[in-house]
Design an enzyme around this catalytic site. Structure first.
Site, PDB file in Angstrom:
ATOM      1  N   ASP A   1       0.794  -1.313  -0.113  1.00 31.21           N
ATOM      2  CA  ASP A   1       0.126   0.003  -0.005  1.00 31.21           C
ATOM      3  C   ASP A   1       0.844   1.321   0.021  1.00 31.21           C
ATOM      4  O   ASP A   1       1.926   1.198  -0.323  1.00 31.21           O
ATOM      5  CB  ASP A   1      -1.114   0.060   1.241  1.00 31.21           C
TER       6      ASP A   1
ATOM      7  N   ARG B   1      -6.166  16.158   3.063  1.00 27.40           N
ATOM      8  CA  ARG B   1      -5.457  15.234   3.496  1.00 27.40           C
ATOM      9  C   ARG B   1      -3.943  15.857   3.025  1.00 27.40           C
ATOM     10  O   ARG B   1      -3.005  15.167   2.573  1.00 27.40           O
ATOM     11  CB  ARG B   1      -5.552  13.974   2.848  1.00 27.40           C
TER      12      ARG B   1
ATOM     13  N   LYS C   1      -4.016  -0.868  -6.939  1.00 29.49           N
ATOM     14  CA  LYS C   1      -4.970  -0.454  -6.078  1.00 29.49           C
ATOM     15  C   LYS C   1      -4.870   1.222  -6.486  1.00 29.49           C
ATOM     16  O   LYS C   1      -3.839   1.738  -6.067  1.00 29.49           O
ATOM     17  CB  LYS C   1      -4.700  -0.765  -4.550  1.00 29.49           C
TER      18      LYS C   1
ATOM     19  N   ASN D   1      -8.003  10.246  -2.507  1.00 33.44           N
ATOM     20  CA  ASN D   1      -8.218  10.626  -1.189  1.00 33.44           C
ATOM     21  C   ASN D   1      -8.717  11.786  -0.830  1.00 33.44           C
ATOM     22  O   ASN D   1      -8.823  12.350   0.131  1.00 33.44           O
ATOM     23  CB  ASN D   1      -7.136  10.074  -0.429  1.00 33.44           C
TER      24      ASN D   1
ATOM     25  N   SER E   1     -11.717   5.311  -2.911  1.00 36.41           N
ATOM     26  CA  SER E   1     -11.671   6.532  -2.400  1.00 36.41           C
ATOM     27  C   SER E   1     -11.871   6.792  -0.802  1.00 36.41           C
ATOM     28  O   SER E   1     -12.740   6.987  -0.413  1.00 36.41           O
ATOM     29  CB  SER E   1     -12.627   7.280  -3.415  1.00 36.41           C
TER      30      SER E   1
ATOM     31  N   GLY F   1     -12.042   4.361   0.813  1.00 36.12           N
ATOM     32  CA  GLY F   1     -13.109   3.500   0.828  1.00 36.12           C
ATOM     33  C   GLY F   1     -13.884   3.741  -0.118  1.00 36.12           C
ATOM     34  O   GLY F   1     -13.501   3.920  -1.179  1.00 36.12           O
TER      35      GLY F   1
ATOM     36  N   ASP G   1     -18.791   3.446  -8.382  1.00 35.12           N
ATOM     37  CA  ASP G   1     -19.935   3.761  -9.287  1.00 35.12           C
ATOM     38  C   ASP G   1     -19.747   3.089 -10.560  1.00 35.12           C
ATOM     39  O   ASP G   1     -18.658   2.476 -10.700  1.00 35.12           O
ATOM     40  CB  ASP G   1     -19.761   5.358  -9.573  1.00 35.12           C
TER      41      ASP G   1
ATOM     42  N   GLU H   1      -5.899 -18.751  16.280  1.00 38.55           N
ATOM     43  CA  GLU H   1      -6.212 -17.969  15.210  1.00 38.55           C
ATOM     44  C   GLU H   1      -5.755 -18.181  13.764  1.00 38.55           C
ATOM     45  O   GLU H   1      -6.317 -18.262  12.796  1.00 38.55           O
ATOM     46  CB  GLU H   1      -5.762 -16.418  15.464  1.00 38.55           C
TER      47      GLU H   1
HETATM   48  C1  GLA Z   1      -6.959   5.591   2.017  1.00 38.84           C
HETATM   49  C2  GLA Z   1      -7.342   3.938   1.650  1.00 38.84           C
HETATM   50  C3  GLA Z   1      -6.652   3.036   2.530  1.00 38.84           C
HETATM   51  C4  GLA Z   1      -5.075   3.315   2.531  1.00 38.84           C
HETATM   52  C5  GLA Z   1      -4.776   4.709   2.598  1.00 38.84           C
HETATM   53  C6  GLA Z   1      -3.229   4.758   2.035  1.00 38.84           C
HETATM   54  O1  GLA Z   1      -7.435   5.834   3.079  1.00 38.84           O
HETATM   55  O2  GLA Z   1      -8.804   3.914   1.801  1.00 38.84           O
HETATM   56  O3  GLA Z   1      -6.997   1.745   2.393  1.00 38.84           O
HETATM   57  O4  GLA Z   1      -4.787   2.765   1.196  1.00 38.84           O
HETATM   58  O5  GLA Z   1      -5.612   5.570   1.792  1.00 38.84           O
HETATM   59  O6  GLA Z   1      -2.891   6.119   2.228  1.00 38.84           O
END
Ligand code: GLA
Length: 729
Positions: A368, A445, A478, A482, A529, A531, A536, A616
């Protein structure tokens, strides 16, 4: 005294006038009766949309509802529409400035300043297209060379109609568009119940229903290219009474537009309702040059007489057959490092995470945020899509080799549309950021947006992203976004055309995605975005999977995923098991429950697997095996909602295989009470005669399961998981 010659002259003129008038009447009648007969039928297996050219040459909706049996009746349908040029006429694409006083479909200021458009029918044609029939209807203004073409694709099997329009003209100079809807639909019912799906960060898709009253109700967003904080771009409309899962007349509709949209619902003085799905005209006047074509987004809708369950299954089937690039495919299990490491990682930390993931059976690792530029927090680095070799020694190639050596696939995070002011990109190209000259930009942000309408920006991003994708074996991207867009200004357009930016921005995002997804067809692009702010149908075309919410709390996710399931097929819903206490709510739920919730989506993990107890870890291994066994049924089967988690004491859903031989029932019981009543829940969509068996040998016919139902397990503790599998011999 009148002379004979004068008398004959007058008589001749009189007679000629009469003949001329008669000729006009004759030709008009001939033409009107020919046009009058023109009825256009757009049909699916269960729905008819019937449009008719009225004697005035304009096109009116005469019917939208259940499929009509008799073809011959269609020409002479009784209609609430009036079918004429009156304020309440149901004109299919009503222009502004004429006798229709309600919301128009299109508003054009012609280059002489006249704001009136009256569209008359010109021609129509139908042809077969993938999955259905396309009807194209051409309309033209009676005074100006302005053309509108309406498109309808009817998908009979899925009972879905997709419709959009195109506006163009050949006036001498540009015209100004201030309304440009995808379509316009009319309804006549006793009452209308609108369900909206409102949204905010970590609180997506919250459903609420209200009865529409006289006047207008508008659902929209002005956030530029996401909908969090407003409503999601879809709605449910119940007729006469609110529909439920299995009963009621209902429409589900969604617009394929990753930008500002607006749904207008207007109940008129006679109690009829017009529904107008459109791009939001807010601060978006559009100067249309002669011969350019303004294409509106697609509006996709279905009508069901069997409640929302059937309507959702129609939309799911349509999306899987025609909208998602991999609608029939399977998904891999995934580990994402975000909720675990945040920005603090290096190659060693990542490899440790991957090893444990591999050990437990996970297929893919997603790296990420934080792997590029100078990015140790969210204040810097966006735009510098070069690997940060201080964190990843040897670059991406070395890391990906290690992932591959473990037998896993690799995915990577981008937030392409953004730029940090503290970045080399911004230092080099400050003019690429969206900001108003002379004003302090608003940050979200800590970041600014790149002007995606600028082809140079698109080229830069294409080059940087494709460079990274070519540098190593990458299976998954991904694509995050944001913040909302503000400070609308583009250096590319003159002062009088700034209103085009909201529209051109979205087209720029699509153009970039089109290039990248065509160049890397094997890579799965996931949308995100913060989340589900950008969930859309437009984005779904490029990103067949969308991260559903940053709220990964299993209980709250059942509610968010419940709402999401009204429109989106399960494979499109990005969903992961995360750590407890949950990062957003502090709630503790069993790991099996978190898995059941995440499995109603594209399944993955977002936590440090090394920190799990042995028990777990054993459970995780089982979950992954279970997903490998049932993943195909989950993603390719038919989805049935078996409860409403907002009302019931449990959340329950089922996946039924296409051949109806297999069914997986999953969910959770929210609270356990002493001496608690155990519920029997009827299943849906099975074959009544078929005998279904569980692994421990119990056998029931589909008939029993659909009438007597399945008995929920005796729960222990709160958020107790439910998982039952049935298969026929
Ligand atoms: C957004 C995404 C998260 C993650 C962060 C990284 O909040 O929804 O899943 O990827 O950005 O900055």
């Amino acid at each position: 005294m009148v002379t004979l010659i004068e008398y004959y002259k007058t008589f001749l003129i009189y007679t000629m006038k009469k003949i001329f008038l008669l000729l006009i009447v004759f030709f008009t009648c001939f033409q009107v009766s020919a046009e009058d007969r023109k009825t256009i039928r757009v049909s699916t297996d269960n729905t008819d949309l019937i449009l008719k050219v009225a004697p005035n040459g304009r096109l009116y909706q005469s019917y939208l509802g259940s499929k009509l049996l008799n073809e011959q009746d269609i020409v002479s349908l009784p209609s609430a529409s009036g079918g004429d040029a009156s304020a309440n006429g149901w004109e299919v694409y009503a222009g502004s400035g004429a006798e229709d006083y309600f919301e128009p479909a299109v508003a054009i200021t012609h280059n002489d300043g006249n704001p009136c458009t009256i569209l008359r029918y010109v021609s129509s044609e139908s042809k077969a297209v993938d999955g259905g029939t396309e009807t194209i209807i051409r309309l033209r203004d009676d005074q100006y060379p302005v053309d509108v073409t309406l498109y309808y694709i009817a998908y009979p099997k899925e009972d879905v109609i997709k419709t959009w329009s195109e506006i163009s003209h050949q006036e001498k100079k540009p015209v100004m568009l201030s309304r440009y809807s995808s379509t316009m639909l009319y309804f006549s019912a006793e009452k209308y119940f609108l369900t909206e799906f409102s949204s905010d960060w970590a609180k997506e898709v919250q459903m609420s229903t209200q009865e529409l009253q006289f006047g207008k109700k508008i659902l929209d967003t002005k956030l530029g290219s996401r909908a969090a904080m407003f409503v999601q771009p879809f709605f449910e409309l119940g007729f006469d009474r609110p529909a439920n899962e299995h009963q009621g007349d209902v429409l589900l509709g969604t617009i394929g537009w990753t930008g500002n949209f607006r749904f207008t619902f207007e109940v008129d003085n006679e109690g009829n309702l017009r529904v107008i799905p459109a791009i939001n005209p807010y601060a978006s006047y559009y100067e249309l040059a002669p011969k350019d074509v303004f294409k509106t987004p697609e509006f996709i809708f279905t009508l069901s007489k069997e409640g929302t369950g059937k309507a959702s299954r129609n939309i799911h089937a349509w999306a899987r057959n025609y909208q998602l690039k991999d609608g029939k495919g399977d998904r891999m299990t995934l580990l994402n490092n975000w909720e675990n490491t945040g920005f603090k990682f290096d190659e060693k930390v990542l490899v440790e995470l991957m090893k444990e993931a591999k050990h437990l059976g996970v297929d893919m690792f997603l790296l990420d945020d934080g792997w590029f530029g100078k990015r140790d927090d969210d204040c810097s680095g966006l735009g510098d899509w070069f690997v940060n070799e201080q964190k990843l020694k040897g670059g991406l190639g070395t890391l990906v080799q290690k992932v591959k050596a473990l037998g896993m696939r690799f995915g990577i995070w981008f937030e392409p549309e953004m730029v940090s002011e503290d970045s080399d990109l911004y230092r080099t190209h400050p003019e690429w950021a969206i900001q108003i000259p002379g004003r302090k930009p608003m940050r979200g942000r800590y970041q600014l947006l790149l002007d995606l309408s600028n082809p140079d920006v698109q080229d830069y991003l294409y080059e940087r992203i494709s460079d990274i994708l070519n540098s190593a074996d990458i299976s998954y991207v991904k694509w995050d976004m944001n913040r909302s867009i503000s400070d609308w200004y583009t250096a590319l357009l003159p002062a009088n055309r700034q209103g085009e930016l909201p529209h051109r921005y979205v087209l720029g995002v699509y153009a970039l995605l089109e290039r990248l997804t065509s160049a890397f067809p094997e890579v799965l692009f996931e949308g995100c975005s913060g989340g589900g702010g950008r969930f859309d149908a437009g984005m779904l075309y490029y990103c067949p999977q969308i991260w559903c919410s940053d709220d990964t709390d299993a209980y709250e996710r059942t509610i968010i995923q419940y709402g999401t399931s009204f429109f989106y097929p399960i494979s499109a819903v990005g969903s992961h098991v995360s750590v407890v206490p949950n990062h957003q709510t502090g709630r503790v739920t069993p790991i099996e429950t978190r898995a059941v919730t995440a499995m109603a989506g594209s399944f993955g993990y977002e936590l440090d697997l090394n920190l799990l107890s042995d028990e777990e870890k054993e459970s995780v291994t089982k979950q992954i095996q279970q997903f490998k066994e049932y993943g195909s049924l989950i993603h390719n089967g038919t989805y049935y909602r078996l409860s409403n988690p907002l009302e019931d004491a449990y959340a329950l859903w089922a996946f039924v295989s296409e051949d109806k031989k297999e069914v997986l029932v999953q969910g959770m019981i929210f609270r356990t009470e002493a001496n608690m009543v155990r519920h029997c829940v009827p299943l849906r969509g099975l074959d009544a005669e078929t005998v279904y068996r569980t692994k421990d040998g119990a056998a029931y016919t589909g008939d029993t399961l659909m009438h007597a139902g399945v008995l929920l397990p005796k729960s222990w503790g709160d958020y107790y998981p439910v998982s039952m599998h049935f298969i026929s011999e």
